[in-house]
Motif scaffolding. Structure first.
Motif, PDB file in Angstrom:
ATOM      1  N   LEU A 298      39.874  13.128  -0.792  1.00  0.00           N
ATOM      2  CA  LEU A 298      40.356  11.827  -0.357  1.00  0.00           C
ATOM      3  C   LEU A 298      39.506  10.699  -0.941  1.00  0.00           C
ATOM      4  CD1 LEU A 298      41.251  12.397   3.410  1.00  0.00           C
ATOM      5  CD2 LEU A 298      42.791  12.199   1.470  1.00  0.00           C
ATOM      6  N   GLN A 301      35.523  10.813  -0.304  1.00  0.00           N
ATOM      7  CA  GLN A 301      34.963  10.557   1.015  1.00  0.00           C
ATOM      8  C   GLN A 301      34.638  11.853   1.752  1.00  0.00           C
ATOM      9  OE1 GLN A 301      36.832   7.379   3.449  1.00  0.00           O
ATOM     10  NE2 GLN A 301      38.311   7.233   1.787  1.00  0.00           N
ATOM     11  N   SER A 325      41.974  -5.510   4.275  1.00  0.00           N
ATOM     12  CA  SER A 325      40.852  -5.152   3.402  1.00  0.00           C
ATOM     13  C   SER A 325      39.498  -5.408   4.052  1.00  0.00           C
ATOM     14  CB  SER A 325      40.938  -5.941   2.089  1.00  0.00           C
ATOM     15  OG  SER A 325      40.707  -7.328   2.314  1.00  0.00           O
ATOM     16  N   GLN A 349      34.053   3.451  12.221  1.00  0.00           N
ATOM     17  CA  GLN A 349      33.773   3.966  10.877  1.00  0.00           C
ATOM     18  C   GLN A 349      32.382   4.596  10.807  1.00  0.00           C
ATOM     19  OE1 GLN A 349      33.142   1.219   7.467  1.00  0.00           O
ATOM     20  NE2 GLN A 349      34.861   2.309   6.510  1.00  0.00           N
ATOM     21  N   SER A 358      36.320  10.681   8.014  1.00  0.00           N
ATOM     22  CA  SER A 358      36.741   9.442   7.351  1.00  0.00           C
ATOM     23  C   SER A 358      37.830   8.771   8.171  1.00  0.00           C
ATOM     24  CB  SER A 358      37.279   9.744   5.946  1.00  0.00           C
ATOM     25  OG  SER A 358      38.512  10.453   6.025  1.00  0.00           O
ATOM     26  N   GLU A 360      41.046   5.697   7.448  1.00  0.00           N
ATOM     27  CA  GLU A 360      41.742   4.739   6.583  1.00  0.00           C
ATOM     28  C   GLU A 360      42.866   4.094   7.372  1.00  0.00           C
ATOM     29  OE1 GLU A 360      44.081   6.491   3.394  1.00  0.00           O
ATOM     30  OE2 GLU A 360      43.767   8.466   4.280  1.00  0.00           O
ATOM     31  N   ARG A 362      46.663   1.882   7.227  1.00  0.00           N
ATOM     32  CA  ARG A 362      47.850   1.426   6.507  1.00  0.00           C
ATOM     33  C   ARG A 362      48.620   0.504   7.437  1.00  0.00           C
ATOM     34  NH1 ARG A 362      49.749   7.579   5.031  1.00  0.00           N
ATOM     35  NH2 ARG A 362      47.962   8.151   3.704  1.00  0.00           N
ATOM     36  N   PHE A 371      46.363   4.241  11.704  1.00  0.00           N
ATOM     37  CA  PHE A 371      44.998   4.653  11.383  1.00  0.00           C
ATOM     38  C   PHE A 371      44.981   6.169  11.245  1.00  0.00           C
ATOM     39  CE2 PHE A 371      44.130   0.531  13.296  1.00  0.00           C
ATOM     40  CZ  PHE A 371      43.142   0.032  12.466  1.00  0.00           C
TER      41      PHE A 371
END
Length: 520
Positions: A298, A301, A325, A349, A358, A360, A362, A371
């Motif tokens: 990924l 990570q 971001s 995080q 990890s 991330e 979207r 998430f």
């Protein structure tokens, strides 16, 4: 029956203000601690983000050996670092790499232990017990330095006032849960529940701040994921508006490796974020599945291997690309002033990195946010240590005998005394370590238990313990403290304590510990 020994303790506000002023001054002037270096325009560098010298630059004009030894190219002050710990250099392709030089504590890149690894700009390299460095381009150095100094200032402030603040919260927490155990009219009962909820929020915020001030050590075990998620959802359902629904789809056999309390914090933070993103109501779906991560990891990570993939999907307002971001930056928040700390997702995080996992995100404006978390999975056959919420424990049940309570904060002493005395204990108190030793000498034959704070003036709790053990005192001792770093915990554990109770604690936790250890 209450007795007190030792001088009264005044408020520490002036000291706190002086401490804050010094930190503020440090933040303003620390850019000048590191004089301009002509190499800054010609070389990339490593920037120390955490450790004894945050903001220090180590320029990479060739291979650089890091360690505590005098023969190293860059000497790093950290007792956990070996004399020759690691080498950072460039390979034949011009890529930076780090190599572990057979150090005793190893090298971690972005949370993963490595023997040798290629580095990218922005990668974090952890050495020893507390040192973290980042590989920085020369044009990005000032950004890294400012972040390091901001985090150092926050860490100093949080660590400096943690003891005093935890004492205040400890007194509130013990008293409000003590009152909640009594019968009240509905309105009073509702007020007490709201007070307890507010105290718990303050405790959570203090722990988040403290987590940025120091690197914590946690115990990772096998956890059944569906039990962890269910615990978080059950805690939240009482506070969610009726127009927000939560659905879960977690395989019962799916297990992960981690620290239960810290992963529960991740679940709670993400669920609360989802609720805040749905002011007009909506649905939060939490689903998990086992996945296998290959060598691509990924985007580097994750290490290859089996993982649990956990998704939190809401139907809320969504997040625009610019905000998306920045959502994991410390202190960044889109909430109105006074309603957000900007630490929630940054904390999430950080916790997941500590778990070799990890996260991330979207999102699309108007369509919601997702998430996605990856956590290393455990063998499903292994026994889970997560047992869900603690069973309700009655505060009544009767205890008898003499208890010595030693704490320098009068509010904490009074709260502990009130909780224990109601169940029949006789209490003798001391406001410092010297007073505690006097009380022990006066009434050693009668004592059945000692509740001892570690952070006291004149003689601290650890010294009191050493003196007691030199007297061959085998009384059970419950140690309480607002500072819970691993080294300190090991020190007092070695002196044969019965239990370590971190502040702030509620009345049930205190009574449970006393009933477990009080000599009959």
């Amino acid at each position: 029956m209450m007795q007190d020994a030792g001088p009264g303790i005044g408020m520490a506000k002036r000291e706190d203000l002086r401490r804050f002023d010094s930190i503020e001054e440090h933040t303003r002037t620390s850019m000048h601690r590191f004089p301009p270096d002509p190499r800054a325009e010609a070389a990339d560098c490593l920037v120390i983000l955490a450790g004894d010298d945050p903001g220090r630059r180590i320029y990479l004009e060739g291979d650089v050996v890091l360690g505590r030894g005098k023969d190293c190219d860059a000497i790093v002050s950290d007792q956990g670092i070996s004399r020759r710990h690691a080498l950072v250099g460039r390979n034949k392709d011009g890529q930076y790499f780090v190599q572990d030089l057979d150090s005793r504590n190893g090298v971690r890149v972005n949370g993963h232990r490595v023997k040798e690894a290629v580095l990218e700009f922005g990668d974090e390299i952890a050495l020893g017990e507390q040192t973290v460095l980042a590989l920085a381009r020369r044009e990005r150095f000032e950004d890294h330095l400012l972040v390091a100094q901001k985090m150092q200032a926050l860490g100093q402030l949080a660590g400096g006032v943690a003891h005093d603040f935890n004492n205040i919260l400890g007194a509130l927490f013990a008293n409000v849960t003590f009152l909640n155990s009594k019968h009240h009219d509905p309105e009073t009962g509702q007020c007490l529940e709201e007070m307890e909820a507010a105290v718990r929020r303050a405790i959570d915020l203090t722990r988040q701040l403290s987590g940025f001030g120091r690197r914590t050590t946690s115990e990772h075990r096998s956890i059944r994921l569906h039990e962890l998620i269910q615990e978080g959802v059950d805690l939240l359902r009482r506070t969610l508006p009726r127009n927000v629904q939560i659905y879960t789809d977690i395989p019962s056999e799916l297990t992960v490796i981690g620290d239960t309390s810290r992963l529960l914090q991740v679940v709670m933070n993400l669920c609360i974020n989802a609720k805040d993103a749905m002011p007009r109501g909506g649905t939060l779906t939490i689903a998990a599945e086992p996945v296998e991560v290959g060598h691509e990891g990924l985007g580097r990570q994750l290490q290859p291997g089996p993982y649990a993939k956990l998704a939190f999907v809401d139907t809320g307002l969504g997040i625009d690309p610019v905000t998306l971001s920045r959502i994991f930056e410390p202190f960044f928040t889109t909430k109105p002033r006074g309603q957000g700390t900007g630490l929630g997702l940054a904390t999430v995080q950080a916790i997941l990195r500590d778990h070799n996992g990890s996260i991330e995100a979207r999102s699309e404006v108007g369509k919601g946010t997702e998430f996605i978390i990856h956590l290393p999975s455990a063998e499903s056959a292994r026994e889970s240590t997560f047992v869900g919420p603690r069973p309700e424990q009655s505060l009544s049940g009767g205890i008898s005998g003499l208890v010595l309570v030693a704490d320098d904060d009068p509010l904490v002493r009074t709260a502990i005394t009130r909780v224990l005395a109601r169940d029949g204990a006789e209490i003798v108190t001391a406001s410092d370590g010297a007073g505690a030793l006097r009380r022990y000498a006066e009434r050693a034959a009668e004592l059945r238990l000692i509740v001892l704070d570690l952070d006291m003036p004149r003689v601290d709790g650890a010294e009191v313990l050493k003196v007691l053990r030199s007297f061959e005192c085998d009384l059970p001792v419950i140690v309480i403290s607002g500072h819970t770093d691993a080294a300190r915990s090991k020190e007092v554990q070695a002196l044969g304590i019965s239990e370590f109770l971190p502040k702030p604690f509620d009345a049930r936790a205190l009574m449970g510990a006393v009933k477990r250890h009080m000599r009959r």
